[in-house]
Design a protein around this motif. Sequence first.
Motif, short mmCIF file in Angstrom:
data_model
loop_
_atom_site.label_atom_id
_atom_site.label_comp_id
_atom_site.label_asym_id
_atom_site.label_seq_id
_atom_site.Cartn_x
_atom_site.Cartn_y
_atom_site.Cartn_z
N ILE A 107 -4.16 17.73 35.52
CA ILE A 107 -4.67 17.36 36.84
C ILE A 107 -5.37 16.00 36.78
O ILE A 107 -5.14 15.12 37.61
CB ILE A 107 -5.60 18.46 37.37
N LEU A 123 -4.74 14.24 40.30
CA LEU A 123 -4.53 15.25 41.33
C LEU A 123 -5.83 15.95 41.72
O LEU A 123 -5.82 16.83 42.59
CB LEU A 123 -3.53 16.31 40.83
N GLN A 124 -6.94 15.58 41.11
CA GLN A 124 -8.21 16.21 41.45
C GLN A 124 -8.66 15.79 42.85
O GLN A 124 -8.28 14.73 43.34
CB GLN A 124 -9.29 15.87 40.41
N ASP A 125 -9.47 16.62 43.48
CA ASP A 125 -10.02 16.31 44.80
C ASP A 125 -11.30 15.48 44.58
O ASP A 125 -12.41 16.02 44.56
CB ASP A 125 -10.33 17.60 45.56
N TYR A 173 -1.32 24.54 41.53
CA TYR A 173 -2.70 24.83 41.92
C TYR A 173 -3.39 23.60 42.51
O TYR A 173 -4.16 23.71 43.46
CB TYR A 173 -3.48 25.34 40.71
N ALA A 174 -3.09 22.43 41.98
CA ALA A 174 -3.76 21.21 42.44
C ALA A 174 -3.21 20.71 43.77
O ALA A 174 -3.93 20.06 44.53
CB ALA A 174 -3.64 20.11 41.39
N THR A 175 -1.95 21.02 44.07
CA THR A 175 -1.32 20.45 45.26
C THR A 175 -1.15 21.43 46.40
O THR A 175 -0.78 21.04 47.51
CB THR A 175 0.06 19.87 44.90
N LYS A 182 -2.85 23.79 49.10
CA LYS A 182 -4.15 23.94 49.74
C LYS A 182 -4.04 24.92 50.91
O LYS A 182 -3.12 24.78 51.73
CB LYS A 182 -4.65 22.59 50.27
N LEU A 227 -12.03 24.43 37.24
CA LEU A 227 -10.77 24.24 37.94
C LEU A 227 -10.93 24.45 39.44
O LEU A 227 -10.37 23.72 40.26
CB LEU A 227 -9.71 25.22 37.40
N THR A 237 -10.44 21.03 42.08
CA THR A 237 -9.38 21.02 43.07
C THR A 237 -9.90 21.18 44.50
O THR A 237 -9.11 21.24 45.44
CB THR A 237 -8.37 22.16 42.78
N ASN A 264 -11.42 23.75 45.88
CA ASN A 264 -11.18 25.07 46.45
C ASN A 264 -12.43 25.94 46.53
O ASN A 264 -12.34 27.15 46.72
CB ASN A 264 -10.10 25.81 45.63
#
Length: 609
Positions: free
Chosen positions: A309, A314-316, A378-380, A382, A408, A412, A414
Amino acid sequence: MKFLTNPAKLAKIFTQTRRDFLKSTAATATVGLVGGSMAGKEVKAFAYEPYPLDDDLETVVTSCAHNCGSRHMLVAHKKGDVIVRLSTDDGTHQGDDAYGTDTEEKPQLRACLRGRSYRSRLYSPERLLYPMKRVGKRGEGKFKRVSWDEALTDIAKSMTHLKETYGPTAILDQSYAGASYGVLHKSDQIEGLLGRFLGMFGCRTNSWSVPSYQGNTFASRMSYGTIQDGNEDDAFMHSKLIVMWGWNPAYTFHGGNTFYYMRKAKQRGCKFVVIDPQYTDSASAYDAWWIPIRPNTDAAMMAGMAHYIFDNNLQDQEFIDKFVQGMDEGTMPDWAKGQDNFKDYIMGVSDGIPKTPEWAADICGVSTEDIIKLADMYATTKPAALKASWSPGRNAYGEQYARMANALQAMTGNVGKLGGCAEGVGKGWHAEGVAYPYDQFANVWFAAIKSDRWAHCVINYPNVKREEIGIWPRGDNTDGQIPNIRGIFWQGSDWFNQLTNINKEIEAIDKLNSYGEGESLLVCMDSTITPTGIWADYLLPIATHFERHDVALPWYKGHYYIHRPKVINPMGESKSDFQVFTELAYRLGFGPGCESACKTDPLGWVMSE
């Protein structure tokens, strides 16, 4: 050996009816068994009759009593004093609703597979029906039947001796990890019947924590600063991806109506992933992508996902910058500038070992491709719910798995999102919503040690440091005193099944044996003969929740109570926990106080036996 080759005879065999087949084989078998005496008589194969039909059965609504999170509705169908079968909520038992009612506002309280199979436990050959006293060595499993009066009188005398001789810490309360759960009949470390009883008696060492979720609890406190970190289960309905990490909700709900909400998610297009060494019923039910993993390597796989990630950006980052501390150099607090941060650890900056998917694959046995695929999903996707269940954390350094799951969830974005999941220990509860008995005796203890350290305490007493056994602080001059444990009550709990290092527990029992006859006491209170009970001096038969009155409520999710009426009379000479403690209390001199204190719940209801 002869082979049948006649086509006509073969055709006759393969076209005969099941009834003809049963008639012929039953007749043949009977003749063979009785030497031909039944020759010429027709023998019919039939099911047991008369089998009671639903119209002949009385229906009683109750609930499950397993300590697995929910306690959903069970509907007992009985004939006289026998439960013939168990069913669950079908929409007709929550007021005036019609059959089949099952809505988001009022979902059915359906029991899981384990709850529905409770008859096998109720009528088990291992059901404990009479008080038993040990006649062999501890652990030999040799007992004789005795009267309740003999058993309780002997136990009361022994309790008095241990308290007067060895002080108020001599008796260890191990009332947890069992199936004796209700508002009144509650086997728990705090607010449970045993704790209140021993608090009145003035001799109790408490066991705090359980192996189930202690690693997750620690991780939640370190990551979130609280154990109130869970989502309500209805949030699952809004998830686009649910990752069940070590979680099998077909058997272990963590809140009310979990399966209903997850089914709703499935209907709305949610994808499911299961990470588990075993292919579970939940993986089958949700047509999940199953990723088998080598046990106790979960944290490594999560680290590999985190590396992918970060490496692919790909992290938020917006969420991280706003809500997260310590994720990267930019989010380190002022007092920690220059110290290691999570991203540097994952990328190998701090120790020279990048936690790549390839690095993780060698450890956890999951292919590099699958680690990358899951990390990308998981990263993409939502919102996505990573439900990190407790079971992978039940090992040495298990808190690191839970902390990695928290990382994690945060990286991301979440956390705090509808359809996401911030679960570590997952206890999104508030104490004011818990209706368990609480009075001046609810949490009286004279020492409290970590539950899985009792054997270490017994074996090494008195040469034990407080940190070795997790002694809970006290605000008086007894703080830090090492308990001199000489007796143990196992109430609705099976520590020889639940705790780690069973051999050390056996060694501790041997240490108690060395004190000589009468200088230690082991009592097991349960409805069946358990591995723990084999080591007891006395086995006390306890009525199941079908055989007593109570009220059920879920752990910390699920907004309902279920009345548990007495469905059948106690089997054999079984008594309820409340009856046993009351009768012991009268022998110990505080019967009226115990009876009045234990019988009333916090809502003011009197729980009649």
